[in-house]
Design a protein around this motif. Structure first.
Motif, PDB file in Angstrom:
ATOM      1  N   ILE A 291      -0.362 -14.245   7.870  1.00 18.08           N
ATOM      2  CA  ILE A 291      -0.191 -13.020   7.083  1.00 18.08           C
ATOM      3  C   ILE A 291       0.558 -11.996   7.928  1.00 18.08           C
ATOM      4  O   ILE A 291       0.126 -11.646   9.030  1.00 18.08           O
ATOM      5  CB  ILE A 291      -1.547 -12.452   6.628  1.00 18.08           C
ATOM      6  CG1 ILE A 291      -2.254 -13.448   5.710  1.00 18.08           C
ATOM      7  CG2 ILE A 291      -1.352 -11.102   5.917  1.00 18.08           C
ATOM      8  CD1 ILE A 291      -3.658 -13.033   5.301  1.00 18.08           C
ATOM      9  N   ARG A 292       1.683 -11.526   7.403  1.00 19.12           N
ATOM     10  CA  ARG A 292       2.499 -10.533   8.106  1.00 19.12           C
ATOM     11  C   ARG A 292       2.142  -9.140   7.608  1.00 19.12           C
ATOM     12  O   ARG A 292       1.963  -8.929   6.411  1.00 19.12           O
ATOM     13  CB  ARG A 292       3.987 -10.805   7.865  1.00 19.12           C
ATOM     14  CG  ARG A 292       4.430 -12.169   8.389  1.00 19.12           C
ATOM     15  CD  ARG A 292       5.876 -12.465   8.081  1.00 19.12           C
ATOM     16  NE  ARG A 292       6.123 -12.611   6.648  1.00 19.12           N
ATOM     17  CZ  ARG A 292       6.707 -11.701   5.872  1.00 19.12           C
ATOM     18  NH1 ARG A 292       7.107 -10.535   6.376  1.00 19.12           N
ATOM     19  NH2 ARG A 292       6.902 -11.939   4.585  1.00 19.12           N
ATOM     20  N   VAL A 293       2.035  -8.206   8.545  1.00 22.96           N
ATOM     21  CA  VAL A 293       1.692  -6.819   8.207  1.00 22.96           C
ATOM     22  C   VAL A 293       2.726  -5.900   8.834  1.00 22.96           C
ATOM     23  O   VAL A 293       2.880  -5.874  10.058  1.00 22.96           O
ATOM     24  CB  VAL A 293       0.284  -6.439   8.701  1.00 22.96           C
ATOM     25  CG1 VAL A 293      -0.111  -5.062   8.155  1.00 22.96           C
ATOM     26  CG2 VAL A 293      -0.740  -7.485   8.292  1.00 22.96           C
ATOM     27  N   ASN A 294       3.437  -5.188   8.008  1.00 20.51           N
ATOM     28  CA  ASN A 294       4.455  -4.251   8.475  1.00 20.51           C
ATOM     29  C   ASN A 294       4.337  -2.934   7.722  1.00 20.51           C
ATOM     30  O   ASN A 294       3.653  -2.841   6.708  1.00 20.51           O
ATOM     31  CB  ASN A 294       5.863  -4.836   8.257  1.00 20.51           C
ATOM     32  CG  ASN A 294       6.126  -6.049   9.122  1.00 20.51           C
ATOM     33  OD1 ASN A 294       6.292  -5.952  10.332  1.00 20.51           O
ATOM     34  ND2 ASN A 294       6.161  -7.224   8.497  1.00 20.51           N
TER      35      ASN A 294
ATOM     36  N   LEU B 193      -3.793  -4.965  12.285  1.00 22.38           N
ATOM     37  CA  LEU B 193      -3.982  -6.066  11.344  1.00 22.38           C
ATOM     38  C   LEU B 193      -2.933  -7.152  11.508  1.00 22.38           C
ATOM     39  O   LEU B 193      -3.196  -8.317  11.187  1.00 22.38           O
ATOM     40  CB  LEU B 193      -3.986  -5.535   9.909  1.00 22.38           C
ATOM     41  CG  LEU B 193      -5.178  -4.652   9.534  1.00 22.38           C
ATOM     42  CD1 LEU B 193      -5.151  -4.333   8.048  1.00 22.38           C
ATOM     43  CD2 LEU B 193      -6.503  -5.315   9.912  1.00 22.38           C
ATOM     44  N   ALA B 194      -1.750  -6.791  12.009  1.00 23.20           N
ATOM     45  CA  ALA B 194      -0.745  -7.820  12.287  1.00 23.20           C
ATOM     46  C   ALA B 194      -1.297  -8.814  13.309  1.00 23.20           C
ATOM     47  O   ALA B 194      -1.107 -10.036  13.188  1.00 23.20           O
ATOM     48  CB  ALA B 194       0.544  -7.185  12.798  1.00 23.20           C
TER      49      ALA B 194
ATOM     50  N   THR C 157       6.532  -9.024  12.048  1.00 29.32           N
ATOM     51  CA  THR C 157       5.188  -8.523  11.791  1.00 29.32           C
ATOM     52  C   THR C 157       4.818  -7.482  12.841  1.00 29.32           C
ATOM     53  O   THR C 157       5.367  -7.472  13.949  1.00 29.32           O
ATOM     54  CB  THR C 157       4.144  -9.657  11.758  1.00 29.32           C
ATOM     55  OG1 THR C 157       2.928  -9.168  11.168  1.00 29.32           O
ATOM     56  CG2 THR C 157       3.866 -10.210  13.147  1.00 29.32           C
TER      57      THR C 157
ATOM     58  N   ASN D   8       0.845  -1.187   0.000  1.00 25.94           N
ATOM     59  CA  ASN D   8       0.000   0.000   0.000  1.00 25.94           C
ATOM     60  C   ASN D   8       0.883   1.241   0.000  1.00 25.94           C
ATOM     61  O   ASN D   8       1.286   1.745   1.052  1.00 25.94           O
ATOM     62  CB  ASN D   8      -0.919  -0.003   1.219  1.00 25.94           C
ATOM     63  CG  ASN D   8      -2.051  -0.997   1.084  1.00 25.94           C
ATOM     64  OD1 ASN D   8      -2.795  -0.969   0.107  1.00 25.94           O
ATOM     65  ND2 ASN D   8      -2.180  -1.890   2.054  1.00 25.94           N
TER      66      ASN D   8
ATOM     67  N   ILE E 203       1.779  -8.017   3.790  1.00 23.79           N
ATOM     68  CA  ILE E 203       1.264  -6.684   3.505  1.00 23.79           C
ATOM     69  C   ILE E 203       2.298  -5.685   3.997  1.00 23.79           C
ATOM     70  O   ILE E 203       2.763  -5.786   5.142  1.00 23.79           O
ATOM     71  CB  ILE E 203      -0.081  -6.423   4.200  1.00 23.79           C
ATOM     72  CG1 ILE E 203      -1.147  -7.418   3.713  1.00 23.79           C
ATOM     73  CG2 ILE E 203      -0.536  -4.984   3.978  1.00 23.79           C
ATOM     74  CD1 ILE E 203      -2.444  -7.359   4.504  1.00 23.79           C
TER      75      ILE E 203
ATOM     76  N   ASN F 134       2.751  -1.564   4.314  1.00 23.59           N
ATOM     77  CA  ASN F 134       2.171  -0.236   4.191  1.00 23.59           C
ATOM     78  C   ASN F 134       3.282   0.803   4.189  1.00 23.59           C
ATOM     79  O   ASN F 134       4.190   0.741   5.015  1.00 23.59           O
ATOM     80  CB  ASN F 134       1.218   0.034   5.355  1.00 23.59           C
ATOM     81  CG  ASN F 134       0.050  -0.939   5.394  1.00 23.59           C
ATOM     82  OD1 ASN F 134      -0.521  -1.266   4.356  1.00 23.59           O
ATOM     83  ND2 ASN F 134      -0.302  -1.412   6.582  1.00 23.59           N
TER      84      ASN F 134
ATOM     85  N   ILE G 234      -7.445  -3.888   1.669  1.00 18.88           N
ATOM     86  CA  ILE G 234      -7.134  -5.089   2.446  1.00 18.88           C
ATOM     87  C   ILE G 234      -8.403  -5.863   2.761  1.00 18.88           C
ATOM     88  O   ILE G 234      -8.474  -7.090   2.590  1.00 18.88           O
ATOM     89  CB  ILE G 234      -6.384  -4.721   3.751  1.00 18.88           C
ATOM     90  CG1 ILE G 234      -5.025  -4.101   3.415  1.00 18.88           C
ATOM     91  CG2 ILE G 234      -6.201  -5.958   4.629  1.00 18.88           C
ATOM     92  CD1 ILE G 234      -4.329  -3.490   4.624  1.00 18.88           C
TER      93      ILE G 234
ATOM     94  N   THR H  13      -1.501  -0.958  10.672  1.00 19.48           N
ATOM     95  CA  THR H  13      -0.457  -1.985  10.563  1.00 19.48           C
ATOM     96  C   THR H  13      -0.395  -2.836  11.822  1.00 19.48           C
ATOM     97  O   THR H  13      -0.401  -4.074  11.754  1.00 19.48           O
ATOM     98  CB  THR H  13       0.912  -1.313  10.321  1.00 19.48           C
ATOM     99  OG1 THR H  13       0.878  -0.621   9.072  1.00 19.48           O
ATOM    100  CG2 THR H  13       2.030  -2.336  10.312  1.00 19.48           C
TER     101      THR H  13
END
Length: 256
Positions: free
Chosen positions: A184-187, A175-176, A244, A97, A143, A145, A130, A172
Motif C-alpha cells: 500500500i502506497r501512501v503519498n 503510514l507509508a 511512497t 483524503n 492512499i 492525502n 484509514i 503520510t
C-alpha cells in the motif's frame, strides 16, 4: 468505462466541490468506480455523480459528517451498502483524503471550537478512516492525502489550519512505512492557492488578489482544481507504483 484505472474502486472525501470534485471526475473517467463523499451538500455531490455518469463512468454518493466522532464509521457503512451494486468483494483500491475545513484566523483570533473542528475534520477523520478501512484496502492500493503548501510557508492568518496539514504530512510518512509490506502506497499532495469555492470570497472577486497570487507563482497563474486532480490521479495509478512516503507539492512554484 475503460482506462488505466478500470476495475478499481476509489473513495474521494470532500468530493462535492473543488479539488475533490475534480478528482472524483478524473478518476472515474480513467475507469474507476468512485464513491463521492460529502458532508452536507447532497445536491452538489449528486451533481458530481450525474456528471460522471453522463461521461460514461460509474459513481455514487456517500454522506458523512467528519466533524462527528462517528464520521468515518458512517462513511464506511454507506460505502459497504452501495458498493455491492458495482463490486463483488467491496474492496478499495484508492483512498483520497481530501475533505477539510479552514477558518482564517491568527493565533490571537483562533477560537477553540474552530480549532477543534479543523483537527476533527482534517486530521482525526482521515486517521480513523484509514484505520477503519484497513480490511477494505486491497493489497497494492494507494492512499493520497491532500495536504497544503502552507506547511513550508508562513501564513499566520491560517495558523491552526497549517498545523492540521503538517499533521497530515506526518501521517503520510508514517503510514507509508507501516503499510508498505502490504504494497500500500501512501503519498500526499500539497496544493498552493487554488480557485475553489473556499477561496472565492477573496480570490474570484478581487482582480488584485489574483494578480498577487499569480506574481508569487513561478508559472504565473492561479491553480485550478484539475491541476491538483491530475497529480492525485497519477499517484493513485500504477504509474506511481514505486512512489511512497512523499509529499508532492503542486503549487505551480508558489513562493520559490
Amino acid at each position: 468505462m475503460s482506462g488505466q484505472l478500470a476495475g478499481k474502486t476509489a473513495v474521494v472525501t470532500g468530493a462535492s466541490r473543488g479539488i475533490g470534485r475534480a478528482t472524483a471526475i478524473r478518476l472515474a473517467t480513467q475507469g474507476a468506480v468512485v464513491a463521492v463523499h460529502y458532508a452536507s451538500d447532497g445536491a452538489a455531490a449528486h451533481d458530481v455523480v450525474d456528471t460522471v455518469r453522463a461521461q460514461g463512468g460509474t459513481a455514487f454518493a456517500v454522506q458523512a459528517d467528519f466533524g462527528a466522532v462517528d464520521g468515518p464509521d458512517r462513511l464506511w457503512a454507506g460505502y459497504d451498502e452501495r458498493i455491492k451494486e458495482f463490486s463483488a468483494d467491496g474492496h478499495v483500491d484508492i483512498l483520497v483524503n481530501n475533505a477539510a475545513t479552514s477558518v482564517r484566523a491568527t493565533l490571537e483570533e483562533t477560537k477553540i471550537e474552530d480549532y477543534e473542528r479543523m483537527f476533527a475534520v482534517n486530521v482525526r477523520a482521515p486517521f480513523f478512516l484509514i484505520q477503519k478501512g484497513l480490511d477494505r484496502l486491497r493489497e497494492g492500493s494507494a492512499i493520497v492525502n491532500v495536504a497544503s503548501a502552507v506547511t513550508r510557508m508562513a501564513f499566520p492568518e491560517v495558523v491552526a489550519y497549517g498545523l492540521t496539514k503538517g499533521a497530515l504530512n506526518t501521517l503520510t510518512l508514517t503510514l507509508a512505512q507501516e503499510l508498505g509490506p502490504r504494497g500500500i502506497r501512501v503519498n500526499a499532495v500539497s496544493p498552493g492557492t487554488v480557485d475553489t469555492d473556499v477561496n472565492a470570497s477573496w480570490l474570484r472577486h478581487d482582480p488584485q488578489a489574483q494578480e498577487f497570487v499569480s506574481q508569487e507563482t513561478a508559472l504565473r497563474r492561479v491553480g485550478r482544481p484539475d491541476d491538483i486532480a491530475k497529480v492525485i490521479a497519477y499517484l493513485a495509478s500504477d504509474q506511481a507504483e514505486w512512489v511512497t512516503g512523499q509529499v508532492v507539492e503542486a503549487s505551480g512554484g508558489a513562493r520559490l
